[in-house]
Design a protein around this motif. Structure first.
Motif, PDB file in Angstrom:
ATOM      1  N   VAL A 146     -11.763  -3.782  -4.001  1.00 46.46           N
ATOM      2  CA  VAL A 146     -10.811  -4.747  -3.422  1.00 46.46           C
ATOM      3  C   VAL A 146     -10.585  -5.911  -4.394  1.00 46.46           C
ATOM      4  O   VAL A 146      -9.472  -6.426  -4.518  1.00 46.46           O
ATOM      5  CB  VAL A 146     -11.336  -5.264  -2.059  1.00 46.46           C
ATOM      6  N   PHE A 159      -6.070   3.348  -2.911  1.00 48.79           N
ATOM      7  CA  PHE A 159      -5.177   3.801  -3.978  1.00 48.79           C
ATOM      8  C   PHE A 159      -5.665   3.432  -5.371  1.00 48.79           C
ATOM      9  O   PHE A 159      -4.939   3.585  -6.351  1.00 48.79           O
ATOM     10  CB  PHE A 159      -3.742   3.325  -3.697  1.00 48.79           C
ATOM     11  N   LEU A 184     -13.101 -10.842   8.671  1.00 49.95           N
ATOM     12  CA  LEU A 184     -12.721 -12.256   8.818  1.00 49.95           C
ATOM     13  C   LEU A 184     -11.683 -12.455   9.918  1.00 49.95           C
ATOM     14  O   LEU A 184     -11.705 -13.442  10.650  1.00 49.95           O
ATOM     15  CB  LEU A 184     -12.077 -12.773   7.523  1.00 49.95           C
ATOM     16  N   TRP A 186     -16.023  -3.805  -2.044  1.00 51.94           N
ATOM     17  CA  TRP A 186     -15.587  -5.138  -2.481  1.00 51.94           C
ATOM     18  C   TRP A 186     -15.229  -5.157  -3.964  1.00 51.94           C
ATOM     19  O   TRP A 186     -14.323  -5.876  -4.390  1.00 51.94           O
ATOM     20  CB  TRP A 186     -16.650  -6.206  -2.149  1.00 51.94           C
ATOM     21  N   SER A 198       0.838  -1.208   0.000  1.00 50.81           N
ATOM     22  CA  SER A 198       0.000   0.000   0.000  1.00 50.81           C
ATOM     23  C   SER A 198       0.869   1.253   0.000  1.00 50.81           C
ATOM     24  O   SER A 198       0.552   2.241  -0.665  1.00 50.81           O
ATOM     25  CB  SER A 198      -0.911   0.037   1.233  1.00 50.81           C
ATOM     26  N   GLY A 223     -11.574  -1.108   6.443  1.00 50.82           N
ATOM     27  CA  GLY A 223     -11.955  -2.499   6.211  1.00 50.82           C
ATOM     28  C   GLY A 223     -13.423  -2.739   6.501  1.00 50.82           C
ATOM     29  O   GLY A 223     -14.137  -1.838   6.959  1.00 50.82           O
ATOM     30  N   MET A 247     -11.401   2.568   4.023  1.00 48.67           N
ATOM     31  CA  MET A 247     -10.029   2.083   4.247  1.00 48.67           C
ATOM     32  C   MET A 247      -9.898   1.200   5.481  1.00 48.67           C
ATOM     33  O   MET A 247      -9.017   0.359   5.569  1.00 48.67           O
ATOM     34  CB  MET A 247      -9.111   3.285   4.502  1.00 48.67           C
ATOM     35  N   ALA A 276      -4.829   6.659   8.065  1.00 44.88           N
ATOM     36  CA  ALA A 276      -3.682   5.773   8.296  1.00 44.88           C
ATOM     37  C   ALA A 276      -3.158   5.945   9.723  1.00 44.88           C
ATOM     38  O   ALA A 276      -2.862   4.965  10.418  1.00 44.88           O
ATOM     39  CB  ALA A 276      -2.575   6.071   7.288  1.00 44.88           C
ATOM     40  N   ASN A 300     -12.169  -2.725  13.309  1.00 43.41           N
ATOM     41  CA  ASN A 300     -12.299  -1.825  12.149  1.00 43.41           C
ATOM     42  C   ASN A 300     -13.334  -0.736  12.437  1.00 43.41           C
ATOM     43  O   ASN A 300     -13.115   0.440  12.131  1.00 43.41           O
ATOM     44  CB  ASN A 300     -12.745  -2.614  10.904  1.00 43.41           C
TER      45      ASN A 300
HETATM   46  N1  BYC Z   1      -8.223  -2.480   1.132  1.00 45.32           N
HETATM   47  O1  BYC Z   1     -10.813  -9.406   8.106  1.00 45.32           O
HETATM   48  P1  BYC Z   1     -10.486  -8.023   7.684  1.00 45.32           P
HETATM   49  C1  BYC Z   1      -1.105   4.321   3.935  1.00 45.32           C
HETATM   50  C2  BYC Z   1      -9.343  -7.066   3.139  1.00 45.32           C
HETATM   51  S1  BYC Z   1      -1.088   2.705   3.525  1.00 45.32           S
HETATM   52  C3  BYC Z   1      -8.033  -3.717   0.626  1.00 45.32           C
HETATM   53  O2  BYC Z   1     -11.066  -6.918   8.484  1.00 45.32           O
HETATM   54  P2  BYC Z   1      -7.808  -7.371   8.616  1.00 45.32           P
HETATM   55  C4  BYC Z   1      -0.598   5.345   3.029  1.00 45.32           C
HETATM   56  C5  BYC Z   1      -8.472  -7.824   4.132  1.00 45.32           C
HETATM   57  O3  BYC Z   1      -7.121  -7.839   3.719  1.00 45.32           O
HETATM   58  C6  BYC Z   1      -2.523   2.082   4.372  1.00 45.32           C
HETATM   59  N2  BYC Z   1      -8.361  -4.859   1.264  1.00 45.32           N
HETATM   60  O4  BYC Z   1      -8.889  -7.874   7.567  1.00 45.32           O
HETATM   61  C7  BYC Z   1       0.317   5.057   2.043  1.00 45.32           C
HETATM   62  C8  BYC Z   1      -9.137  -9.193   4.095  1.00 45.32           C
HETATM   63  O5  BYC Z   1      -8.796  -9.878   2.887  1.00 45.32           O
HETATM   64  P3  BYC Z   1      -7.684 -11.073   2.881  1.00 45.32           P
HETATM   65  C9  BYC Z   1      -2.477   0.628   4.545  1.00 45.32           C
HETATM   66  C10 BYC Z   1      -8.885  -4.724   2.503  1.00 45.32           C
HETATM   67  O6  BYC Z   1      -6.457  -7.626   8.061  1.00 45.32           O
HETATM   68  C11 BYC Z   1       0.716   6.030   1.145  1.00 45.32           C
HETATM   69  C12 BYC Z   1     -10.611  -8.848   3.953  1.00 45.32           C
HETATM   70  O7  BYC Z   1     -10.662  -7.541   3.387  1.00 45.32           O
HETATM   71  N3  BYC Z   1      -2.571   0.320   5.939  1.00 45.32           N
HETATM   72  O8  BYC Z   1      -1.595   4.554   4.957  1.00 45.32           O
HETATM   73  O9  BYC Z   1      -8.113  -7.916   9.979  1.00 45.32           O
HETATM   74  C13 BYC Z   1       0.180   7.310   1.236  1.00 45.32           C
HETATM   75  C14 BYC Z   1     -11.340  -8.881   5.279  1.00 45.32           C
HETATM   76  O10 BYC Z   1     -10.898  -7.808   6.135  1.00 45.32           O
HETATM   77  C15 BYC Z   1      -9.099  -3.479   3.111  1.00 45.32           C
HETATM   78  C16 BYC Z   1      -2.429  -0.935   6.394  1.00 45.32           C
HETATM   79  O11 BYC Z   1      -2.242  -1.836   5.633  1.00 45.32           O
HETATM   80  C17 BYC Z   1      -8.750  -2.331   2.367  1.00 45.32           C
HETATM   81  N4  BYC Z   1      -8.945  -1.075   2.830  1.00 45.32           N
HETATM   82  O12 BYC Z   1      -8.066  -5.790   8.692  1.00 45.32           O
HETATM   83  C18 BYC Z   1      -0.707   7.602   2.242  1.00 45.32           C
HETATM   84  C19 BYC Z   1      -2.488  -1.078   7.901  1.00 45.32           C
HETATM   85  N5  BYC Z   1      -9.645  -3.677   4.329  1.00 45.32           N
HETATM   86  O13 BYC Z   1      -6.367 -10.425   3.288  1.00 45.32           O
HETATM   87  C20 BYC Z   1      -1.095   6.638   3.153  1.00 45.32           C
HETATM   88  C21 BYC Z   1      -2.340  -2.495   8.362  1.00 45.32           C
HETATM   89  C22 BYC Z   1      -9.766  -5.000   4.486  1.00 45.32           C
HETATM   90  O14 BYC Z   1      -8.133 -12.118   3.868  1.00 45.32           O
HETATM   91  N6  BYC Z   1      -3.479  -3.293   8.076  1.00 45.32           N
HETATM   92  N7  BYC Z   1      -9.329  -5.631   3.386  1.00 45.32           N
HETATM   93  O15 BYC Z   1      -7.670 -11.547   1.452  1.00 45.32           O
HETATM   94  C23 BYC Z   1      -4.601  -3.353   8.857  1.00 45.32           C
HETATM   95  O16 BYC Z   1      -4.732  -2.642   9.840  1.00 45.32           O
HETATM   96  C24 BYC Z   1      -5.642  -4.366   8.515  1.00 45.32           C
HETATM   97  O17 BYC Z   1      -5.073  -5.302   7.625  1.00 45.32           O
HETATM   98  C25 BYC Z   1      -6.949  -3.791   7.903  1.00 45.32           C
HETATM   99  C26 BYC Z   1      -7.872  -4.970   7.554  1.00 45.32           C
HETATM  100  C27 BYC Z   1      -7.642  -2.902   8.912  1.00 45.32           C
HETATM  101  C28 BYC Z   1      -6.648  -2.989   6.614  1.00 45.32           C
END
Ligand code: BYC
Length: 331
Positions: A288, A124, A219, A285, A57, A212, A210, A145, A234
Motif C-alpha cells: 500500500v 494490482f 481507520l 502495508w 483501481s 483492507g 484486498m 470485488a 472488512n
Molecule cells: N489497497 O480504514 P480502512 C476491482 C487503505 S477494483 C490499498 O479499512 P476503508 C477490479 C484505505 O484506503 C477493487 N489501500 O479504509 C478492477 C485507508 O487508507 P487512506 C477496488 C487500502 O476505505 C479491475 C487505509 O488502508 N475496490 O475490483 O474504510 C479488475 C485504512 O483502511 C486497501 C474498491 O475500491 C487496499 N486493498 O476500507 C478486477 C471498493 N484496503 O485512504 C477487479 C471500494 C484499505 O485513509 N472501497 N486500504 O489513506 C472499499 O470498499 C474500501 O475503501 C476498502 C477499504 C474496503 C478498500
C-alpha cells in the motif's frame, strides 16, 4: 452519466448539531443522498477518497490483464479478455463521473493518483507472469470485488450506489470467465494444472488482503458504516469471501496455500465458516505504501497514458469551445 456541470455545486452547510442530526436521520431512514444535497464535509471527503480509489483501481487494474491480450491462447479467450479489460475501463469512467458529482475534477483526481496522494487497490501491484494469472485474477480478484461491491449497491450516496449495480453484473461475468479458465487448466495436462496451482498460490493471500486491514486497524470503517457507505466490515467481507471460495477450489482440485484453513462449525454465529492462518499485514502495508513489486511500473504506465493523451484533451476542449462560439453567434 453525470456532467462536469455539477462541479462546484454548493453542498456545504453550517455543520450545527441540528444539521448533523437531520443528516443522520436521512441516512437511518435509508434515503439516498444526492449530489446537490447538503452533506457534512467529512461525508463528502470520505466518498471522494473511496470512489476515486475505486476508479483508479479499475483503470490500473486493466494493466496486469492487458499484459496478456496479445498472447491469449485462443480467439475465444482473447475476445473474453478484451471484453473484460474494456469493462474495467468503463467501470473506471463511471466511477470518475460519480466522484465528479462531489465537486472534484477528473484532472484533480488524476493528479492525486500520480502524486501518490490517492491510493488504488494493493492487488494490482502484483505481476502476471503466466496465462493462469488471468484465470486467478478473474476468479479471485473479481470474486473479492463482487463480495465487496454488492453491498455498495446499497451505499447511501445515490450516484455511487447506482454505478455499482451495472459494475457488479459485469464483475459477475468476469468472475465466471476466470473460474472457467482455471477449471480448464486443471482438466488439462499436468503442466497446465501446475500453472493453475502456482497462480492460486501467488494470488490467494493478496486477494484476502484486498478487503483492507482487520477491523481493529481499520481507520474509516466505523464512521463509514454509521453513514451506510459501507454495510459490512472488512473482516466480515473477508470471511464471506473465504467461505465462498474454499469449496470452489476443492471442486476443481486445487489446494489453497494455507495450512491453517479449517472448517469451524461454531463460526458465523453457529452457521459455520473457515478458520484461516495469519495474514502478513507487513506485506500489505509495504505494498500500500508503494513498495510492492509493480507499484513503480503501474504509476509510470498511468503517467505515460496521461501525458500521451494531453493532445486529445486539448483537442476536445478546443472543439467544445468552437461549437459554443458558433452556437453563441447563431443565437
Ligand atoms: N489497497 O480504514 P480502512 C476491482 C487503505 S477494483 C490499498 O479499512 P476503508 C477490479 C484505505 O484506503 C477493487 N489501500 O479504509 C478492477 C485507508 O487508507 P487512506 C477496488 C487500502 O476505505 C479491475 C487505509 O488502508 N475496490 O475490483 O474504510 C479488475 C485504512 O483502511 C486497501 C474498491 O475500491 C487496499 N486493498 O476500507 C478486477 C471498493 N484496503 O485512504 C477487479 C471500494 C484499505 O485513509 N472501497 N486500504 O489513506 C472499499 O470498499 C474500501 O475503501 C476498502 C477499504 C474496503 C478498500
Amino acid at each position: 452519466m453525470y456532467s462536469q456541470g455539477l462541479i462546484g455545486a454548493n453542498t456545504q452547510a453550517e455543520e450545527t448539531q441540528e444539521f448533523l442530526d437531520a443528516f443522520q436521520a436521512r441516512i437511518d431512514a435509508e434515503e439516498k443522498i444526492e449530489p446537490n444535497d447538503p452533506m457534512p464535509e467529512a461525508y463528502r471527503r470520505t466518498l471522494v477518497r473511496m470512489i476515486s480509489q475505486h476508479a483508479h483501481s479499475e483503470i490500473v487494474g486493466m494493466l496486469p490483464e492487458g499484459n496478456w491480450i496479445t498472447r491469449a491462447p485462443s480467439l475465444r479467450r482473447k475476445v473474453a479478455l478484451l471484453a473484460k479489460v474494456q469493462d474495467e475501463g468503463g467501470h473506471g469512467l463511471y466511477l470518475y463521473s460519480a466522484a465528479e458529482t462531489l465537486g472534484v475534477s477528473r484532472e484533480q483526481l488524476t493528479e492525486d493518483l500520480l502524486s501518490g496522494k490517492a491510493k488504488y487497490s494493493s492487488i494490482f501491484n502484483y505481476p502476471t507472469p503466466t496465462w493462469a494469472d488471468i484465470g486467478a485474477i478473474g476468479w479471485l480478484v473479481d470474486g473479492a470485488a463482487i463480495m465487496n461491491q454488492v453491498p455498495l449497491c446499497r451505499c447511501s450516496y445515490g450516484p455511487y450506489a447506482r454505478a455499482m449495480v451495472r459494475v457488479c453484473k459485469e464483475e459477475s461475468f468476469h468472475q465466471r470467465q476466470g473460474y472457467e479458465l482455471m477449471k480448464s487448466l486443471t482438466e488439462g495436462t499436468p503442466e497446465q494444472k501446475d500453472l493453475a496451482q502456482d497462480a492460486l498460490n501467488r494470488w490467494w493471500w493478496p486477494s484476502i488482503m484486498m478487503f483492507g486491514p482487520s477491523d481493529t486497524d481499520s481507520l474509516h470503517s466505523d464512521q463509514s458504516m454509521a453513514w451506510k457507505i459501507k454495510r459490512f466490515s472488512n473482516d466480515e467481507l473477508r470471511q464471506s469471501f473465504i467461505d465462498a471460495t474454499v469449496p470452489q477450489a476443492e471442486l476443481i482440485g486445487l489446494t489453497l496455500p494455507d495450512p491453517d484453513l479449517k472448517w469451524n462449525p461454531d463460526k458465523n454465529k453457529g452457521k459455520g465458516g473457515y478458520d484461516f492462518g495469519p495474514i502478513d499485514w507487513d506485506e500489505f502495508w509495504r505494498v500500500v505504501k508503494g513498495h510492492g513489486m509493480m507499484n513503480k511500473d503501474r504509476l509510470a504506465a498511468r503517467k505515460k497514458a496521461w501525458d500521451d493523451g494531453a493532445w486529445v484533451r486539448e483537442a476536445a476542449v478546443a472543439h467544445a469551445k468552437k461549437h459554443a462560439n458558433e452556437a453563441a453567434e447563431a443565437a
